[in-house]
Enzyme design. Structure first.
Site, PDB file in Angstrom:
ATOM      1  N   GLN A  20       0.786  -1.176  -0.142  1.00 43.90           N
ATOM      2  CA  GLN A  20      -0.074   0.134   0.000  1.00 43.90           C
ATOM      3  C   GLN A  20       0.840   1.333  -0.124  1.00 43.90           C
ATOM      4  OE1 GLN A  20      -2.834  -1.806   3.235  1.00 43.90           O
ATOM      5  NE2 GLN A  20      -4.112  -0.476   2.089  1.00 43.90           N
ATOM      6  N   ARG A  77       3.612   0.043  12.867  1.00 43.17           N
ATOM      7  CA  ARG A  77       3.226  -1.350  12.462  1.00 43.17           C
ATOM      8  C   ARG A  77       3.594  -0.983  10.867  1.00 43.17           C
ATOM      9  NH1 ARG A  77      -2.219  -3.870  10.867  1.00 43.17           N
ATOM     10  NH2 ARG A  77      -1.459  -5.958  10.297  1.00 43.17           N
ATOM     11  N   HIS A 123       1.086  -9.447   4.633  1.00 44.48           N
ATOM     12  CA  HIS A 123      -0.097  -8.337   4.624  1.00 44.48           C
ATOM     13  C   HIS A 123      -0.733  -8.512   3.068  1.00 44.48           C
ATOM     14  CE1 HIS A 123      -2.313  -4.887   6.476  1.00 44.48           C
ATOM     15  NE2 HIS A 123      -3.121  -4.716   5.212  1.00 44.48           N
ATOM     16  N   ASN A 169      -1.734 -10.636   8.576  1.00 44.93           N
ATOM     17  CA  ASN A 169      -2.973  -9.625   8.529  1.00 44.93           C
ATOM     18  C   ASN A 169      -4.118 -10.117   7.956  1.00 44.93           C
ATOM     19  OD1 ASN A 169      -3.712  -6.857   9.190  1.00 44.93           O
ATOM     20  ND2 ASN A 169      -4.189  -7.074   6.878  1.00 44.93           N
ATOM     21  N   GLU A 170      -5.170 -10.086   8.895  1.00 46.53           N
ATOM     22  CA  GLU A 170      -6.466 -10.491   8.289  1.00 46.53           C
ATOM     23  C   GLU A 170      -6.545 -11.579   7.251  1.00 46.53           C
ATOM     24  OE1 GLU A 170      -8.446  -6.880   6.910  1.00 46.53           O
ATOM     25  OE2 GLU A 170      -8.094  -5.851   8.937  1.00 46.53           O
ATOM     26  N   ASN A 310      -7.855  -5.844  14.454  1.00 48.71           N
ATOM     27  CA  ASN A 310      -8.164  -4.791  13.565  1.00 48.71           C
ATOM     28  C   ASN A 310      -9.683  -4.402  13.543  1.00 48.71           C
ATOM     29  OD1 ASN A 310      -5.550  -4.936  12.665  1.00 48.71           O
ATOM     30  ND2 ASN A 310      -5.956  -5.278  10.632  1.00 48.71           N
ATOM     31  N   TYR A 312     -13.014  -1.700  12.732  1.00 50.78           N
ATOM     32  CA  TYR A 312     -13.480  -0.348  11.930  1.00 50.78           C
ATOM     33  C   TYR A 312     -14.955   0.189  12.346  1.00 50.78           C
ATOM     34  CZ  TYR A 312      -9.017  -0.503   9.455  1.00 50.78           C
ATOM     35  OH  TYR A 312      -7.682  -0.545   8.798  1.00 50.78           O
ATOM     36  N   GLU A 381      -5.304  -2.251  13.959  1.00 50.94           N
ATOM     37  CA  GLU A 381      -5.631  -1.241  12.956  1.00 50.94           C
ATOM     38  C   GLU A 381      -6.937  -0.506  13.488  1.00 50.94           C
ATOM     39  OE1 GLU A 381      -6.159  -2.490   8.971  1.00 50.94           O
ATOM     40  OE2 GLU A 381      -4.390  -3.254   8.852  1.00 50.94           O
ATOM     41  N   TRP A 431      -5.008   3.015  11.811  1.00 47.54           N
ATOM     42  CA  TRP A 431      -4.847   3.041  10.349  1.00 47.54           C
ATOM     43  C   TRP A 431      -5.346   4.291   9.761  1.00 47.54           C
ATOM     44  CZ3 TRP A 431      -2.648  -0.472   7.389  1.00 47.54           C
ATOM     45  CH2 TRP A 431      -2.662  -0.532   6.168  1.00 47.54           C
ATOM     46  N   GLU A 438      -5.396   1.816  -1.530  1.00 45.90           N
ATOM     47  CA  GLU A 438      -6.506   1.123  -0.995  1.00 45.90           C
ATOM     48  C   GLU A 438      -7.233   0.186  -1.592  1.00 45.90           C
ATOM     49  OE1 GLU A 438      -7.607   0.953   2.128  1.00 45.90           O
ATOM     50  OE2 GLU A 438      -9.525   0.251   2.023  1.00 45.90           O
ATOM     51  N   TRP A 439      -6.234  -0.898  -1.997  1.00 47.17           N
ATOM     52  CA  TRP A 439      -6.539  -2.091  -2.643  1.00 47.17           C
ATOM     53  C   TRP A 439      -7.507  -1.990  -3.619  1.00 47.17           C
ATOM     54  CZ3 TRP A 439      -2.778  -4.957  -0.885  1.00 47.17           C
ATOM     55  CH2 TRP A 439      -2.277  -5.031   0.427  1.00 47.17           C
TER      56      TRP A 439
HETATM   57  C1  PNW Z   1      -7.996  -3.552   6.319  1.00 47.92           C
HETATM   58  N1  PNW Z   1     -14.020  -5.179   4.372  1.00 47.92           N
HETATM   59  O1  PNW Z   1      -8.609  -4.112   5.194  1.00 47.92           O
HETATM   60  C2  PNW Z   1      -6.635  -3.560   5.880  1.00 47.92           C
HETATM   61  O2  PNW Z   1      -5.823  -4.429   6.715  1.00 47.92           O
HETATM   62  C3  PNW Z   1      -5.780  -2.413   5.562  1.00 47.92           C
HETATM   63  O3  PNW Z   1      -4.761  -2.824   4.420  1.00 47.92           O
HETATM   64  C4  PNW Z   1      -6.784  -1.720   4.709  1.00 47.92           C
HETATM   65  O4  PNW Z   1      -6.275  -0.585   4.190  1.00 47.92           O
HETATM   66  C5  PNW Z   1      -7.714  -1.101   5.886  1.00 47.92           C
HETATM   67  O5  PNW Z   1      -8.358  -2.205   6.345  1.00 47.92           O
HETATM   68  C6  PNW Z   1      -8.947  -0.126   5.200  1.00 47.92           C
HETATM   69  O6  PNW Z   1      -9.668  -0.780   4.453  1.00 47.92           O
HETATM   70  C7  PNW Z   1     -10.138  -4.381   5.034  1.00 47.92           C
HETATM   71  O7  PNW Z   1     -14.435  -5.028   3.208  1.00 47.92           O
HETATM   72  C8  PNW Z   1     -10.373  -4.125   3.686  1.00 47.92           C
HETATM   73  O8  PNW Z   1     -14.659  -5.498   5.327  1.00 47.92           O
HETATM   74  C9  PNW Z   1     -11.975  -4.496   3.434  1.00 47.92           C
HETATM   75  C10 PNW Z   1     -12.758  -4.679   4.477  1.00 47.92           C
HETATM   76  C11 PNW Z   1     -12.239  -4.770   5.739  1.00 47.92           C
HETATM   77  C12 PNW Z   1     -10.867  -4.602   5.944  1.00 47.92           C
END
Ligand code: PNW
Length: 480
Positions: A20, A77, A123, A169-170, A310, A312, A381, A431, A438-439
């Site tokens: 990233q 991190r 990651h 990671n995740e 992690n 959100y 995160e 984060w 952002e993927w």
């Molecule tokens: C995390 N969802 O990813 C990652 O660990 C990070 O690399 C990323 O940038 C960050 O969260 C913010 O998106 C996620 O779709 C990506 O639920 C997608 C999801 C959850 C976490």
């Protein structure tokens, strides 16, 4: 909440990940990862971008360290790009000394600046060659052995410099987004309009299983060969958002909330703490969920020195009626942003899946603490995007009050979990340190506390939130 309740050695800082932020995809011997190749497929990334330049952090290590210093962060991190260290990835493939030297120098510079490194080994950016050679994460024998070898290479290179290691990671994202929905690399799924190959009903469960075993093997290597002399801790980072029933009066919605947490979190955490999968998953997935041998279960059980969390947001959950979709991965339920009365779980952001709901953070920490016997938690995160941020003029972007308030609320919830609910949380990484790739959403969605001017030579401009995180911790952490 302004009372100092967190212990004096509480570890806080910011997080990023290699693909990233780094850029420099072919410099000093790095080879492609599955994200480099995935980005080249038209239609996979919203703005048709890639991590080719990203934040150019590979060339700006000093700038990033200065930035961290300016925030007051105690820790950083970041993740290692496996294909910089072992370009072809495998245990019999050559090690790239330049790649190792790059990360060792970075860690030395961080330490010299008084910042603790927290390293994620994986990651999502698997060396592409391993995917092509033997199916990558789908191949248990090869992947587990290659990951353990790569992990060992890094443990050896870093020695006692690094006290926090994260294996994966995740893994949920690698397995579900990579092999069920196909939204993330390598993009496999059952939908033949999206992918030539893949089986959404099976591959994700195999991949999850293999990631767990690879984690357990790497932990074994660390504990047997490095931990005593280097004094670090190792764990896996799991994503998980909180759940509230769509209709709190409906027992089936209440049950579905628990099932959702199990499918998202306990899928990985139960094997790591108990050596088995949750009953709800065994029941729904039957023989599509792989089984652990006794030896594997024993290796997994107790394989976390700490729980990497992690987190959100939160969702409302409504149970589903009728037959279970074989491609279902969340426990036969609906994930909603509004409850029965049309009340939103939180304000909208730029990410369709993310609406802030800070009290859910406290509730989830308590849930984890109860289920897993009060593990030490490091939040690895937590953060938010901001609706329409990318389209604002620079001076408005830098005044990111919405993100600042998110951090005040979420860090406040963490302090409550620690001081009022007895949760053993000892660290927190926001984060992200800066806007980055952002993927699948490319660069349109920004998560940084620092603005990165992608069109203006990757220059960094700290936003308001970059200061607020430190101010919040300064009030919450005891001085002695
Ligand atoms: C995390 N969802 O990813 C990652 O660990 C990070 O690399 C990323 O940038 C960050 O969260 C913010 O998106 C996620 O779709 C990506 O639920 C997608 C999801 C959850 C976490």
């Amino acid at each position: 909440m302004t009372e100092a309740v967190l212990p004096k050695d509480f570890v806080w800082g910011f997080a990023t990940a290699s693909y990233q932020v780094e850029g420099a995809p072919h410099e000093d011997g790095r080879a492609d990862s599955i994200w480099d190749t995935f980005c080249r497929i038209p239609g996979k990334i919203a703005d048709a971008s890639s991590g080719d330049v990203a934040c150019d952090s590979y060339h700006r290590q000093n700038e990033d360290i200065e930035l961290l210093k300016s925030t007051g962060a105690r820790a950083y991190r970041f993740s290692i790009s496996w294909s910089r260290v072992i370009p072809l990835g495998g245990r019999n493939d050559p090690v790239n000394e330049k790649g190792i030297a790059h990360y060792v120098k970075f860690v030395d510079d961080l330490l010299a600046a008084g910042i603790q490194p927290m390293i994620t080994l994986f990651h999502w950016d698997l060396p592409d060659n391993l995917d092509k050679r033997y199916g990558g994460l789908l191949n248990k024998e090869e992947f587990v052995a290659d990951f353990a070898n790569y992990a060992k290479t890094m443990f050896k290179a870093m020695g006692s410099r690094v006290k926090f290691w994260i294996t994966f990671n995740e893994p949920w994202c690698s397995a579900i987004l990579g092999y069920n929905t196909g939204l993330f690399a390598p993009g496999r799924c059952s939908n033949r309009n999206k992918s030539e190959c893949g089986d959404s009903s099976r591959e994700c469960w195999i991949v999850g299983h293999n990631l767990l075993l690879a984690h357990a093997h790497a932990v074994k290597v660390y504990r047997e060969e490095f931990k005593a002399q280097d004094g670090g801790q190792i764990g896996i980072t799991l994503n998980g958002d909180w759940t509230e029933p769509w209709d709190p009066e409906d027992l089936q919605d209440v049950e579905a909330c628990e099932r959702k947490l199990e499918f998202a979190i306990s899928w990985f955490a139960d094997p790591v703490y108990f050596g088995r999968y949750p009953e709800s998953m065994v029941k729904q997935l039957g023989d599509r969920l792989p089984k652990f041998t006794e030896e594997e279960a024993a290796l997994l059980k107790g394989s976390n020195d700490f729980y990497g969390m992690n987190h959100y947001c939160a969702n409302y959950i409504k149970h589903k009626e009728g037959p279970v979709d074989p491609n279902d991965f969340s426990g036969h339920l609906e994930l909603l942003m509004e409850d029965k009365n049309g009340k939103s779980i939180g304000p909208e952001t730029q990410s369709v899946w993310l609406r802030p709901h800070a009290i859910g953070f406290r509730k989830l920490m308590k849930w984890l603490s109860d289920r897993y016997g009060k593990p030490t938690i490091y939040v690895t995160e937590n953060g938010t995007s901001l609706k329409g941020e990318n389209d604002l003029p620079l001076e408005k972007i830098l005044d990111d009050e919405f993100r600042a308030q998110y951090f005040r609320d979420y860090i406040g919830a963490l302090a409550d979990a620690y001081s009022k609910d007895g949760v053993d949380v000892r660290g927190y990484m926001a984060w992200s340190l800066m806007d980055n790739f952002e993927w699948a959403e490319g660069y349109e969605t920004r998560f940084g506390v620092t603005y990165v001017d992608y069109k203006g030579g990757q220059k960094r401009y700290p936003k308001k939130s970059a200061k607020v995180v430190g101010e919040v911790f300064d009030k919450l952490i005891k001085k002695e």
